[in-house]
Design a protein around this motif. Structure first.
Motif, PDB file in Angstrom:
ATOM      1  N   GLN A  32       0.823  -1.219   0.000  1.00  0.00           N
ATOM      2  CA  GLN A  32       0.000   0.000   0.000  1.00  0.00           C
ATOM      3  C   GLN A  32       0.854   1.265   0.000  1.00  0.00           C
ATOM      4  OE1 GLN A  32      -2.553  -0.949   3.384  1.00  0.00           O
ATOM      5  NE2 GLN A  32      -4.155  -1.598   1.963  1.00  0.00           N
ATOM      6  N   VAL A  33       1.893   1.262  -0.823  1.00  0.00           N
ATOM      7  CA  VAL A  33       2.755   2.441  -0.975  1.00  0.00           C
ATOM      8  C   VAL A  33       2.155   3.311  -2.077  1.00  0.00           C
ATOM      9  CG1 VAL A  33       5.059   3.255  -1.556  1.00  0.00           C
ATOM     10  CG2 VAL A  33       4.790   1.127  -0.276  1.00  0.00           C
ATOM     11  N   PRO A  34       1.688   4.510  -1.745  1.00  0.00           N
ATOM     12  CA  PRO A  34       1.087   5.379  -2.766  1.00  0.00           C
ATOM     13  C   PRO A  34       2.105   5.780  -3.836  1.00  0.00           C
ATOM     14  CG  PRO A  34       0.641   6.193  -0.552  1.00  0.00           C
ATOM     15  CD  PRO A  34       1.655   5.100  -0.421  1.00  0.00           C
ATOM     16  N   ILE A  35       1.600   6.057  -5.013  1.00  0.00           N
ATOM     17  CA  ILE A  35       2.451   6.447  -6.133  1.00  0.00           C
ATOM     18  C   ILE A  35       3.275   7.689  -5.792  1.00  0.00           C
ATOM     19  CG2 ILE A  35       0.635   7.804  -7.279  1.00  0.00           C
ATOM     20  CD1 ILE A  35       3.179   5.628  -9.144  1.00  0.00           C
ATOM     21  N   GLU A  36       2.729   8.593  -4.980  1.00  0.00           N
ATOM     22  CA  GLU A  36       3.459   9.812  -4.609  1.00  0.00           C
ATOM     23  C   GLU A  36       4.726   9.477  -3.822  1.00  0.00           C
ATOM     24  OE1 GLU A  36      -0.810  10.550  -5.218  1.00  0.00           O
ATOM     25  OE2 GLU A  36       0.206   9.255  -3.790  1.00  0.00           O
ATOM     26  N   ILE A  37       4.635   8.496  -2.941  1.00  0.00           N
ATOM     27  CA  ILE A  37       5.813   8.078  -2.170  1.00  0.00           C
ATOM     28  C   ILE A  37       6.819   7.410  -3.096  1.00  0.00           C
ATOM     29  CG2 ILE A  37       6.630   6.537  -0.328  1.00  0.00           C
ATOM     30  CD1 ILE A  37       5.127   8.911   0.788  1.00  0.00           C
ATOM     31  N   PHE A  38       6.343   6.568  -3.996  1.00  0.00           N
ATOM     32  CA  PHE A  38       7.252   5.931  -4.941  1.00  0.00           C
ATOM     33  C   PHE A  38       7.955   6.970  -5.814  1.00  0.00           C
ATOM     34  CE2 PHE A  38       7.963   4.133  -9.231  1.00  0.00           C
ATOM     35  CZ  PHE A  38       9.058   3.352  -8.901  1.00  0.00           C
ATOM     36  N   ASN A  39       7.217   7.967  -6.266  1.00  0.00           N
ATOM     37  CA  ASN A  39       7.827   9.011  -7.094  1.00  0.00           C
ATOM     38  C   ASN A  39       8.912   9.758  -6.330  1.00  0.00           C
ATOM     39  OD1 ASN A  39       6.352   8.397  -9.377  1.00  0.00           O
ATOM     40  ND2 ASN A  39       4.727   9.840  -8.896  1.00  0.00           N
ATOM     41  N   SER A  46      19.705   9.137  -1.809  1.00  0.00           N
ATOM     42  CA  SER A  46      19.957   7.974  -0.963  1.00  0.00           C
ATOM     43  C   SER A  46      18.676   7.163  -0.800  1.00  0.00           C
ATOM     44  CB  SER A  46      20.473   8.391   0.413  1.00  0.00           C
ATOM     45  OG  SER A  46      20.620   7.250   1.234  1.00  0.00           O
ATOM     46  N   LYS A  47      18.523   6.153  -1.639  1.00  0.00           N
ATOM     47  CA  LYS A  47      17.328   5.323  -1.577  1.00  0.00           C
ATOM     48  C   LYS A  47      17.283   4.484  -0.304  1.00  0.00           C
ATOM     49  CE  LYS A  47      16.396   5.337  -6.476  1.00  0.00           C
ATOM     50  NZ  LYS A  47      16.819   6.696  -6.531  1.00  0.00           N
ATOM     51  N   GLY A  48      18.435   4.034   0.175  1.00  0.00           N
ATOM     52  CA  GLY A  48      18.484   3.270   1.419  1.00  0.00           C
ATOM     53  C   GLY A  48      18.014   4.090   2.600  1.00  0.00           C
ATOM     54  N   ARG A  49      18.429   5.323   2.664  1.00  0.00           N
ATOM     55  CA  ARG A  49      18.002   6.209   3.762  1.00  0.00           C
ATOM     56  C   ARG A  49      16.502   6.472   3.680  1.00  0.00           C
ATOM     57  NH1 ARG A  49      21.345  10.829   6.301  1.00  0.00           N
ATOM     58  NH2 ARG A  49      22.849   9.350   5.528  1.00  0.00           N
ATOM     59  N   PHE A  50      16.007   6.765   2.483  1.00  0.00           N
ATOM     60  CA  PHE A  50      14.573   7.006   2.303  1.00  0.00           C
ATOM     61  C   PHE A  50      13.775   5.765   2.699  1.00  0.00           C
ATOM     62  CE2 PHE A  50      10.602   7.481  -0.030  1.00  0.00           C
ATOM     63  CZ  PHE A  50      10.306   8.818   0.160  1.00  0.00           C
ATOM     64  N   ASN A  52      14.654   3.440   4.847  1.00  0.00           N
ATOM     65  CA  ASN A  52      14.716   3.249   6.300  1.00  0.00           C
ATOM     66  C   ASN A  52      13.899   4.262   7.088  1.00  0.00           C
ATOM     67  OD1 ASN A  52      16.321   0.945   6.354  1.00  0.00           O
ATOM     68  ND2 ASN A  52      18.197   2.139   6.194  1.00  0.00           N
ATOM     69  N   TYR A  53      13.846   5.509   6.629  1.00  0.00           N
ATOM     70  CA  TYR A  53      13.203   6.557   7.417  1.00  0.00           C
ATOM     71  C   TYR A  53      11.795   6.912   6.979  1.00  0.00           C
ATOM     72  CZ  TYR A  53      17.642   7.217   9.713  1.00  0.00           C
ATOM     73  OH  TYR A  53      18.788   7.002  10.452  1.00  0.00           O
ATOM     74  N   VAL A  54      11.412   6.582   5.748  1.00  0.00           N
ATOM     75  CA  VAL A  54      10.076   6.938   5.264  1.00  0.00           C
ATOM     76  C   VAL A  54       9.220   5.699   5.009  1.00  0.00           C
ATOM     77  CG1 VAL A  54       8.782   8.100   3.428  1.00  0.00           C
ATOM     78  CG2 VAL A  54      10.920   9.103   4.275  1.00  0.00           C
ATOM     79  N   ILE A  55       9.753   4.730   4.298  1.00  0.00           N
ATOM     80  CA  ILE A  55       8.924   3.596   3.876  1.00  0.00           C
ATOM     81  C   ILE A  55       8.784   2.539   4.967  1.00  0.00           C
ATOM     82  CG2 ILE A  55       8.729   1.708   2.203  1.00  0.00           C
ATOM     83  CD1 ILE A  55       9.953   3.659   0.135  1.00  0.00           C
ATOM     84  N   LYS A  56       9.887   2.068   5.517  1.00  0.00           N
ATOM     85  CA  LYS A  56       9.807   0.987   6.520  1.00  0.00           C
ATOM     86  C   LYS A  56       8.946   1.335   7.728  1.00  0.00           C
ATOM     87  CE  LYS A  56      13.991  -1.682   5.641  1.00  0.00           C
ATOM     88  NZ  LYS A  56      15.266  -2.144   6.236  1.00  0.00           N
ATOM     89  N   PRO A  57       9.053   2.546   8.293  1.00  0.00           N
ATOM     90  CA  PRO A  57       8.235   2.830   9.482  1.00  0.00           C
ATOM     91  C   PRO A  57       6.736   2.962   9.199  1.00  0.00           C
ATOM     92  CG  PRO A  57      10.062   4.383   9.309  1.00  0.00           C
ATOM     93  CD  PRO A  57       9.998   3.610   8.028  1.00  0.00           C
ATOM     94  N   LYS A  58       6.353   3.237   7.950  1.00  0.00           N
ATOM     95  CA  LYS A  58       4.961   3.563   7.662  1.00  0.00           C
ATOM     96  C   LYS A  58       4.193   2.467   6.941  1.00  0.00           C
ATOM     97  CE  LYS A  58       5.913   8.467   7.440  1.00  0.00           C
ATOM     98  NZ  LYS A  58       5.958   9.661   6.624  1.00  0.00           N
ATOM     99  N   PHE A  59       4.882   1.544   6.298  1.00  0.00           N
ATOM    100  CA  PHE A  59       4.196   0.571   5.448  1.00  0.00           C
ATOM    101  C   PHE A  59       4.542  -0.854   5.859  1.00  0.00           C
ATOM    102  CE2 PHE A  59       4.847   4.455   3.009  1.00  0.00           C
ATOM    103  CZ  PHE A  59       3.541   4.758   2.693  1.00  0.00           C
ATOM    104  N   LYS A  60       3.511  -1.702   5.861  1.00  0.00           N
ATOM    105  CA  LYS A  60       3.732  -3.116   6.144  1.00  0.00           C
ATOM    106  C   LYS A  60       4.520  -3.737   5.003  1.00  0.00           C
ATOM    107  CE  LYS A  60      -0.415  -3.698   8.878  1.00  0.00           C
ATOM    108  NZ  LYS A  60      -1.665  -4.425   9.074  1.00  0.00           N
ATOM    109  N   TYR A  61       5.210  -4.808   5.305  1.00  0.00           N
ATOM    110  CA  TYR A  61       6.003  -5.474   4.279  1.00  0.00           C
ATOM    111  C   TYR A  61       6.013  -6.974   4.519  1.00  0.00           C
ATOM    112  CZ  TYR A  61       9.544  -5.179   7.949  1.00  0.00           C
ATOM    113  OH  TYR A  61      10.218  -5.280   9.137  1.00  0.00           O
ATOM    114  N   LYS A  62       6.373  -7.695   3.475  1.00  0.00           N
ATOM    115  CA  LYS A  62       6.504  -9.146   3.596  1.00  0.00           C
ATOM    116  C   LYS A  62       7.682  -9.596   2.761  1.00  0.00           C
ATOM    117  CE  LYS A  62       3.122 -10.158   0.004  1.00  0.00           C
ATOM    118  NZ  LYS A  62       1.931 -10.889  -0.356  1.00  0.00           N
ATOM    119  N   LYS A  63       8.353 -10.605   3.263  1.00  0.00           N
ATOM    120  CA  LYS A  63       9.494 -11.178   2.557  1.00  0.00           C
ATOM    121  C   LYS A  63       8.965 -12.133   1.493  1.00  0.00           C
ATOM    122  CE  LYS A  63      13.960 -13.326   3.060  1.00  0.00           C
ATOM    123  NZ  LYS A  63      14.992 -13.831   3.932  1.00  0.00           N
ATOM    124  N   ILE A  64       9.534 -12.045   0.298  1.00  0.00           N
ATOM    125  CA  ILE A  64       9.163 -12.912  -0.811  1.00  0.00           C
ATOM    126  C   ILE A  64      10.199 -14.014  -0.887  1.00  0.00           C
ATOM    127  CG2 ILE A  64       8.717 -13.023  -3.288  1.00  0.00           C
ATOM    128  CD1 ILE A  64       6.757 -11.258  -1.649  1.00  0.00           C
TER     129      ILE A  64
END
Length: 65
Positions: A32-39, A46-50, A52-64
């Motif tokens: 459920q990552v909105p297109i605005e966040i992906f853009n 720094s994609k790794g920093r983004f 860690n600080y924006v995506i991981k804390p706000k969105f659920k995830y699952k390992k494939i």
């Protein structure tokens, strides 16, 4: 600039899934990552920093497997 953490990424707009393929080979789907966040993610230096600080804390995830 290449990332020391992220090897590749792909966004599925129809399901709002951001798939991250790490340098280690691990694959995770961030849900459920909105297109605005992906853009924003695409444009940051720094994609790794983004991730860690924006995506991981706000969105659920699952390992494939």
């Amino acid at each position: 600039m290449p990332s020391s953490v992220i090897n590749k990424y792909h966004y599925f707009p129809e399901t709002e899934i951001l798939r991250i393929i790490y340098q280690s080979g691990a694959v995770y789907d961030y849900l459920q990552v909105p297109i605005e966040i992906f853009n924003r993610f695409k444009t940051v230096q720094s994609k790794g920093r983004f991730l860690n600080y924006v995506i991981k804390p706000k969105f659920k995830y699952k390992k494939i497997e």
